[in-house]
Design an enzyme around this catalytic site. Structure first.
Site, short mmCIF file in Angstrom:
data_model
loop_
_atom_site.label_atom_id
_atom_site.label_comp_id
_atom_site.label_asym_id
_atom_site.label_seq_id
_atom_site.Cartn_x
_atom_site.Cartn_y
_atom_site.Cartn_z
N ASP A 160 0.88 -1.15 0.00
CA ASP A 160 0.00 0.00 0.00
C ASP A 160 0.93 1.21 0.00
O ASP A 160 2.08 1.12 0.44
CB ASP A 160 -0.88 -0.01 1.25
CG ASP A 160 -1.72 1.25 1.37
OD1 ASP A 160 -2.46 1.54 0.43
OD2 ASP A 160 -1.59 1.94 2.40
N ASP A 204 -0.88 -0.41 6.34
CA ASP A 204 -0.96 0.17 7.69
C ASP A 204 -2.34 0.66 8.06
O ASP A 204 -2.60 0.95 9.22
CB ASP A 204 0.03 1.33 7.83
CG ASP A 204 -0.50 2.60 7.17
OD1 ASP A 204 -1.00 2.49 6.03
OD2 ASP A 204 -0.42 3.67 7.78
#
Length: 627
Positions: A327, A520
């Site tokens: 990501d 995250d």
């Protein structure tokens, strides 16, 4: 050493001294047997008790039974032939030395992991009537202000409201350099305050704080077994009874054949001795002990570096990782967004920022926070009504009764509003007021210092593909990917699209190659779960991501991904070395023992010697600094 290890060391020394001293005492017959029985009982009584308990509990076939049969049989043969009792005592003595090494090694590995337990705070300071009162951290509610003095541990996650200080985060992150904090900085529990007094407004309850999450992960890590460990456990269950029955056959069949005139020139004593030697050689201690110890040491070494691995099965998968999918925000970039451009259309810049900050006031997304920060004033949420978040598009709401929309180009198209194209690099927030285009705001993220180095190191470590998935525009994603040297880029993805893309990548990769996803945020949790192995940024990552992940990086440094992969590969190499070494030596010695070439001393090496070598090899997994 703990008390049990010290006690065993004393038994080993006493038995060794007695065994040597008895060689100089000219005793014979029953007196000689009783004298040698003393060191045998001193060094082996607990093994005999374990063997008896195993038989009573229906779990007879283990190494204790093998040692008991082999040593009692050797003592019986020595009585029958008036032979040497030394071999029986030596077998038990060296077996216990191997067990002591194993206990010490496990203790060392456990201390590495348990050192994290030092981060557990014993109390929290609450200021009452001008005095500090120590309370149980569990009693502190969200929004309370706790005081942390120099030398004390931060008990609960929160935000600094008074003071500035340096924090020792080494127990959490493995990073020796202190971290400077001041008013407004987020702070996680488990750090040690070094210099100034801090007042921290808590953002979580103790049970949900970082320190509690970490301790829970560490305590549960050993419960998840790798395929290698499962194989060794199943192998030992089948292997041990087969060995016992084979030894019985070796002791009985050749003498019986001789009795019936088949010409094998050996007596009962010779074949029983060979069978006992066979039992000692075949003891699976090296495998049963060293394989779990290797994984345990690997997990301990990783935790020392600020990488929490939730189980040895994940360590095994990590070693096979060939695809790493990232990501972007908060993973390769800092997730620190700044407004660096405002293009307005028939509206003042301040008014445009005010509308943007108010309409985004209900969101905790970093982009929303950057808009609120750029506005620079306290947000009055009572001015905002009818908030509607459109996933992957943006937000609409009413500000002082005025309809406001803030989002990407998709939102403008969805609302049928003609907007101005912007080719600046960054995230573009288009604004519409009363269904008319009002301008756009440019927000940029900052790439983490070690991201580029981490991508290069992953490729050097043999990772075949590095891929980025992001909801950002293609232009922004391509620029970040190009700068970092990533292989593939997929942009403008909704959370559900990320899961679909990972599933597509999983279907295309080779069977043995594993795919890791690094994220995250809350919206990364489904993808972390779907990947072969999920890696979460733990320091500022969301609780959902940490819960869903299999590996947690405690300082959010992408370079730790490379460290984790190298640790896992070293651990797997050690496991395979121990398996092949132990099995190879044992097979050779078993053949030599069966045909009468190997004696009990070689059997001791094949059992205890191999076990000690395998244990010492396993301990290497603890040392990770040079990786």
């Amino acid at each position: 050493m703990n008390k049990k290890q010290k006690k065993m060391l004393v038994r080993i020394i006493v038995a060794t001294v007695l065994m040597i001293a008895l060689n100089f005492i000219p005793a014979k017959g029953a007196t000689r047997f009783l004298l040698y029985l003393i060191p045998y009982i001193i060094i082996g009584y607990d093994i005999l008790i374990k063997a008896i308990k195993g038989i009573k509990n229906g779990q007879a076939f283990d190494e204790s039974l093998l040692m008991a049969i082999a040593t009692i049989g050797a003592m019986a043969l020595a009585i029958y032939e008036d032979g040497d009792y030394m071999e029986a005592i030596a077998v038990m003595l060296f077996y216990q030395i191997g067990e002591w090494f194993q206990s010490y090694a496990v203790g060392k590995s456990r201390r590495n992991i348990s050192s994290l337990m030092d981060i557990r705070p014993d109390y929290a300071n609450i200021e009452k009537n001008g005095k500090l009162e120590q309370v149980d951290p569990d009693e502190v509610g969200i929004g309370s202000v706790v005081v942390v003095q120099p030398g004390e541990k931060v008990p609960i996650d929160g935000t600094v409201v008074v003071g500035s200080s340096s924090l020792n985060t080494s127990a959490l992150t493995g990073e020796s350099l202190p971290r400077e904090v001041s008013v407004g900085d987020e702070i996680i529990s488990g750090c040690i305050n070094i210099t100034g007094v801090l007042k921290i407004k808590t953002s979580k309850e103790f049970g949900e704080s970082t320190v509690s999450k970490i301790l829970e992960l560490v305590e549960n890590a050993s419960s998840r077994k790798s395929k290698s460990e499962d194989f060794i456990t199943k192998f030992a269950r089948i292997y041990t009874p087969v060995v016992v029955y084979s030894a019985i056959a070796l002791a009985i069949i050749p003498p019986l054949v001789r009795m019936f005139g088949m010409g094998l020139g050996a007596d009962w004593g010779t074949w029983i001795y060979r069978a006992l030697t066979f039992l000692v050689i075949s003891c699976p201690c090296a495998l049963v002990i060293s394989i779990p110890l290797s994984f345990f040491a690997g997990i301990g070494g990783a935790s020392k570096e600020g990488v929490l691995v939730k189980g040895s099965n994940y360590l095994e998968i990590l070693a096979q990782t060939k695809y790493v999918v990232f990501d972007k925000t908060g993973t390769l970039t800092q997730g620190v967004f700044e407004v660096n451009g405002v293009h307005h259309n028939k509206m003042e810049e301040k008014m445009l920022l005010e509308y943007a900050a108010l309409v985004e006031s209900a969101s905790s997304h970093p982009i929303s926070k950057s808009l609120q920060h750029a506005y620079g004033k306290e947000i009055d949420r009572s001015r905002v009504t009818d908030i509607q978040e459109i996933s992957g598009n943006g937000v609409t709401a009413k500000v002082d009764g005025t309809t406001v929309a803030a989002g990407n180009a998709k939102l403008m198209k969805k609302l049928g509003i003609k907007y101005m194209e912007c080719h600046d690099v960054g995230t573009i927030i288009h604004m519409a007021v009363n269904e008319e285009y009002a301008g756009h705001i440019i927000i940029s993220d900052i790439v983490k210092p070690h991201s580029k180095e981490a991508i290069a190191a992953l490729k050097a470590a043999g990772v075949e593909k590095t891929i980025i998935l992001t909801g950002d525009s293609k232009r922004v994603a391509d620029q970040v990917a190009g700068y970092l040297g990533l292989d593939e880029v997929y942009s403008e993805l909704l959370p559900a699209d990320k899961v679909s893309k990972v599933e597509e990548l999983l279907s295309l990769k080779l069977d043995k190659a594993k795919l890791a996803f690094v994220g995250d945020g809350i919206n990364d949790a489904p993808v972390l779960t779907r990947a072969d192995i999920g890696i979460a940024m733990g320091a500022m990552g969301s609780d959902a991501a940490i819960e869903a992940a299999d590996v947690v990086l405690m300082d959010d440094d992408p370079l730790k991904i490379v460290k984790a992969i190298k640790i896992s590969r070293k651990c797997l190499r050690i496991v395979h070395q121990n398996i092949w070494f132990a099995i190879g030596i044992k097979l050779i010695c078993l053949v030599l023992g069966a045909i009468g070439i190997a004696n009990m001393w070689l059997a001791i090496f094949a059992d205890v010697g191999v076990m000690i070598i395998a244990i010492l090899n396993a301990i290497r997994a603890l040392f990770t600094k040079k990786l």
